[in-house]
Design a protein around this motif. Structure first.
Motif, PDB file in Angstrom:
ATOM      1  N   CYS A 256      16.560  -1.959  -7.440  1.00 41.86           N
ATOM      2  CA  CYS A 256      16.060  -2.987  -6.514  1.00 41.86           C
ATOM      3  C   CYS A 256      16.895  -3.139  -5.245  1.00 41.86           C
ATOM      4  N   PHE A 257      17.543  -2.053  -4.810  1.00 39.11           N
ATOM      5  CA  PHE A 257      18.247  -2.108  -3.539  1.00 39.11           C
ATOM      6  C   PHE A 257      17.223  -2.175  -2.395  1.00 39.11           C
ATOM      7  N   PRO A 258      17.433  -3.056  -1.426  1.00 41.23           N
ATOM      8  CA  PRO A 258      16.507  -3.141  -0.283  1.00 41.23           C
ATOM      9  C   PRO A 258      16.760  -2.006   0.707  1.00 41.23           C
ATOM     10  N   ILE A 259      16.142  -0.859   0.443  1.00 41.59           N
ATOM     11  CA  ILE A 259      16.311   0.323   1.289  1.00 41.59           C
ATOM     12  C   ILE A 259      15.037   0.509   2.109  1.00 41.59           C
ATOM     13  N   GLU A 260      15.186   0.452   3.412  1.00 40.99           N
ATOM     14  CA  GLU A 260      14.034   0.568   4.302  1.00 40.99           C
ATOM     15  C   GLU A 260      13.818   2.020   4.734  1.00 40.99           C
ATOM     16  N   SER A 261      12.547   2.342   4.981  1.00 39.60           N
ATOM     17  CA  SER A 261      12.160   3.617   5.576  1.00 39.60           C
ATOM     18  C   SER A 261      11.214   3.306   6.727  1.00 39.60           C
ATOM     19  N   SER A 262      10.597   4.326   7.278  1.00 41.82           N
ATOM     20  CA  SER A 262       9.632   4.090   8.364  1.00 41.82           C
ATOM     21  C   SER A 262       8.423   3.304   7.870  1.00 41.82           C
ATOM     22  N   ASP A 263       8.209   3.252   6.546  1.00 40.50           N
ATOM     23  CA  ASP A 263       7.111   2.459   5.988  1.00 40.50           C
ATOM     24  C   ASP A 263       7.393   0.967   6.079  1.00 40.50           C
ATOM     25  N   ASP A 264       8.676   0.600   6.117  1.00 40.11           N
ATOM     26  CA  ASP A 264       9.070  -0.808   6.072  1.00 40.11           C
ATOM     27  C   ASP A 264       9.521  -1.373   7.412  1.00 40.11           C
ATOM     28  N   ALA A 265       9.973  -0.494   8.300  1.00 38.52           N
ATOM     29  CA  ALA A 265      10.556  -0.959   9.561  1.00 38.52           C
ATOM     30  C   ALA A 265      10.077  -0.066  10.702  1.00 38.52           C
ATOM     31  N   PRO A 266       9.461  -0.636  11.735  1.00 39.22           N
ATOM     32  CA  PRO A 266       8.901   0.185  12.822  1.00 39.22           C
ATOM     33  C   PRO A 266       9.949   0.867  13.686  1.00 39.22           C
ATOM     34  N   ASP A 267      11.221   0.448  13.574  1.00 40.24           N
ATOM     35  CA  ASP A 267      12.260   1.074  14.392  1.00 40.24           C
ATOM     36  C   ASP A 267      12.835   2.331  13.743  1.00 40.24           C
ATOM     37  N   LEU A 268      12.395   2.661  12.527  1.00 43.60           N
ATOM     38  CA  LEU A 268      12.872   3.855  11.839  1.00 43.60           C
ATOM     39  C   LEU A 268      11.867   4.987  11.992  1.00 43.60           C
TER      40      LEU A 268
ATOM     41  N   ARG B  48       1.497   3.872  -0.365  1.00 43.01           N
ATOM     42  CA  ARG B  48       0.599   3.961   0.803  1.00 43.01           C
ATOM     43  C   ARG B  48       0.006   2.598   1.138  1.00 43.01           C
ATOM     44  N   VAL B  49      -0.314   1.814   0.112  1.00 39.46           N
ATOM     45  CA  VAL B  49      -0.868   0.473   0.339  1.00 39.46           C
ATOM     46  C   VAL B  49       0.186  -0.413   0.986  1.00 39.46           C
ATOM     47  N   ARG B  50       1.418  -0.333   0.505  1.00 42.67           N
ATOM     48  CA  ARG B  50       2.499  -1.128   1.094  1.00 42.67           C
ATOM     49  C   ARG B  50       2.634  -0.832   2.587  1.00 42.67           C
ATOM     50  N   GLN B  51       2.619   0.465   2.925  1.00 41.10           N
ATOM     51  CA  GLN B  51       2.734   0.860   4.336  1.00 41.10           C
ATOM     52  C   GLN B  51       1.566   0.300   5.150  1.00 41.10           C
ATOM     53  N   GLN B  52       0.357   0.387   4.621  1.00 41.21           N
ATOM     54  CA  GLN B  52      -0.824  -0.078   5.343  1.00 41.21           C
ATOM     55  C   GLN B  52      -0.797  -1.586   5.566  1.00 41.21           C
ATOM     56  N   VAL B  53      -0.357  -2.339   4.558  1.00 42.85           N
ATOM     57  CA  VAL B  53      -0.314  -3.801   4.692  1.00 42.85           C
ATOM     58  C   VAL B  53       0.751  -4.214   5.697  1.00 42.85           C
ATOM     59  N   PHE B  54       1.924  -3.610   5.634  1.00 39.38           N
ATOM     60  CA  PHE B  54       2.976  -3.943   6.591  1.00 39.38           C
ATOM     61  C   PHE B  54       2.531  -3.645   8.021  1.00 39.38           C
TER      62      PHE B  54
ATOM     63  N   GLU C 203      -6.774  -1.583  -9.368  1.00 38.61           N
ATOM     64  CA  GLU C 203      -7.596  -1.807  -8.176  1.00 38.61           C
ATOM     65  C   GLU C 203      -7.415  -3.214  -7.626  1.00 38.61           C
ATOM     66  N   GLN C 204      -7.174  -4.210  -8.501  1.00 36.00           N
ATOM     67  CA  GLN C 204      -6.918  -5.569  -8.023  1.00 36.00           C
ATOM     68  C   GLN C 204      -5.495  -5.703  -7.501  1.00 36.00           C
ATOM     69  N   LEU C 205      -4.572  -5.030  -8.156  1.00 37.67           N
ATOM     70  CA  LEU C 205      -3.179  -5.089  -7.735  1.00 37.67           C
ATOM     71  C   LEU C 205      -3.007  -4.561  -6.317  1.00 37.67           C
ATOM     72  N   ASN C 206      -3.729  -3.494  -5.996  1.00 39.33           N
ATOM     73  CA  ASN C 206      -3.589  -2.847  -4.693  1.00 39.33           C
ATOM     74  C   ASN C 206      -4.737  -3.151  -3.740  1.00 39.33           C
ATOM     75  N   ASP C 207      -5.425  -4.263  -3.987  1.00 32.79           N
ATOM     76  CA  ASP C 207      -6.486  -4.703  -3.083  1.00 32.79           C
ATOM     77  C   ASP C 207      -5.833  -5.306  -1.832  1.00 32.79           C
ATOM     78  N   ARG C 208      -5.953  -4.620  -0.708  1.00 34.66           N
ATOM     79  CA  ARG C 208      -5.265  -5.066   0.505  1.00 34.66           C
ATOM     80  C   ARG C 208      -5.701  -6.456   0.954  1.00 34.66           C
ATOM     81  N   ALA C 209      -6.928  -6.843   0.618  1.00 37.99           N
ATOM     82  CA  ALA C 209      -7.408  -8.172   0.996  1.00 37.99           C
ATOM     83  C   ALA C 209      -6.651  -9.273   0.262  1.00 37.99           C
ATOM     84  N   GLN C 210      -6.020  -8.931  -0.866  1.00 39.21           N
ATOM     85  CA  GLN C 210      -5.275  -9.916  -1.641  1.00 39.21           C
ATOM     86  C   GLN C 210      -3.766  -9.800  -1.453  1.00 39.21           C
ATOM     87  N   LEU C 211      -3.360  -8.979  -0.488  1.00 40.21           N
ATOM     88  CA  LEU C 211      -1.940  -8.753  -0.271  1.00 40.21           C
ATOM     89  C   LEU C 211      -1.512  -9.256   1.105  1.00 40.21           C
TER      90      LEU C 211
END
Length: 317
Positions: free
Chosen positions: A183-195, A221-227, A272-280
């Motif tokens: 659970c280390f908070p490690i960012e990539s280009s998916d999490d931070a637009p400056d990377l 991929r869903v995480r990246q899309q929602v961010f 499918e409910q867990l990764n429903d972007r409308a609920q995230l």
């Protein structure tokens, strides 16, 4: 006249070719130039039986490449040209050594190379010496990857640097293990637009800044899309990394927040409910933790039947 160093003459012929390529009028003339150079190269090979004379000390392939780039500092040079200057097949490795080990700022773009500054960066060279020291330490590849990320905590580390320290090309897997398992908070280009792609940043190594372990349940991929949809901004406090940085919140990082389920309820949701972007929604770590605590408190109150503690309830009929 006898050639005292045929390879020097070959380099001079290449330089003449560079001048001629701007003046040839037809493809036939250009082909004639290349044929002449090919004949010269063949003559050199036959003259030495395929063996090149050993270069004098300090005049090896790396030095020749560096001198060639320095003479054309700021100009784009082709890989073929560097290959000819170096006289070896592993010329690209020598370019990487100049960039990584000696700190020269050499840009690469589609087989072209450009030296930005004649002088190397001592800071870059020192960074490589540190990487080399870490690479030689004991422990697992995962331990060395974490050591590198922790050393540059809050700063950017490249995929190439992580691969080098881990002594392999599986450092991306080690980063995911550190993020998902520990659970280390490690960012990539998916999490931070400056990377950029292939860049990583450990936000904080502090235990209190570890992210929610259930973040691993969400599809990458869903995480990246929602961010991206939410412009990398927390729904609740409306902060992004730049705003948090100005406020001195160095531990700021983003997490996915499910609008209908938290905690153990996420474990029971169909994929499918867990990764429903409308609920995230995009939440920062602080707001996500607070939202989860609020939800747990409300459920405890509901189970106890003591509605007087619900927000907005006055306790009167």
């Amino acid at each position: 006249m006898a050639l005292t160093d045929p390879y020097v003459d070959f380099e001079r012929a290449l330089e003449r070719l560079d001048a001629l390529r701007h003046s040839v009028a037809t493809a036939r003339e250009a082909d004639a130039v290349f044929e002449t150079l090919a004949d010269l190269h063949l003559a050199l090979i036959r003259s030495y039986g395929g063996r090149k004379p050993k270069a004098p000390s300090g005049l090896g392939a790396q030095t020749r490449i560096l001198q060639h780039l320095q003479a054309r500092c700021g100009e784009w040079v082709s890989g073929e040209e560097l290959a000819a200057v170096s006289r070896i097949g592993e010329w690209a490795r020598r370019v990487r050594e100049l960039r990584v080990e000696r700190g020269y700022d050499i840009q690469e773009d589609g087989g072209l190379y450009r030296l930005v500054s004649v002088e190397p960066s001592e800071g870059a060279a020192q960074r490589w010496r540190l990487l080399n020291e870490m690479r030689r330490t004991d422990g697992s590849p995962r331990d060395r990857v974490l050591a590198l990320l922790t050393h540059f905590e809050g700063g950017v580390v490249s995929q190439d640097e992580l691969d080098y320290v881990s002594r392999g090309r599986d450092s991306g897997l080690r980063v995911r293990e550190l993020r998902d398992d520990e659970c280390f908070p490690i960012e990539s280009s998916d999490d931070a637009p400056d990377l950029e792609t292939g860049e990583f940043r450990l936000v904080s190594s502090a235990q209190e800044d570890r992210h929610d372990p259930r973040q691993r349940l969400f599809d990458e991929r869903v995480r990246q899309q929602v961010f991206q949809r939410d412009s990398f901004t927390c729904w609740r406090c409306r902060r992004n990394k730049q705003i948090a940085g100005r406020e001195g919140d160095a531990g700021f990082h983003l997490e996915l927040h499910h609008l209908e389920a938290v905690g153990e309820a996420l474990d029971r949701l169909p994929v499918e409910q867990l990764n429903d972007r409308a609920q995230l929604a995009t939440y920062c770590r602080t707001c996500h933790r607070q939202a989860a605590n609020d939800s747990h408190r409300q459920r405890r109150i509901a189970r106890s039947g003591d509605q007087g503690w619900l927000p907005g309830f006055t306790g009167t009929a």
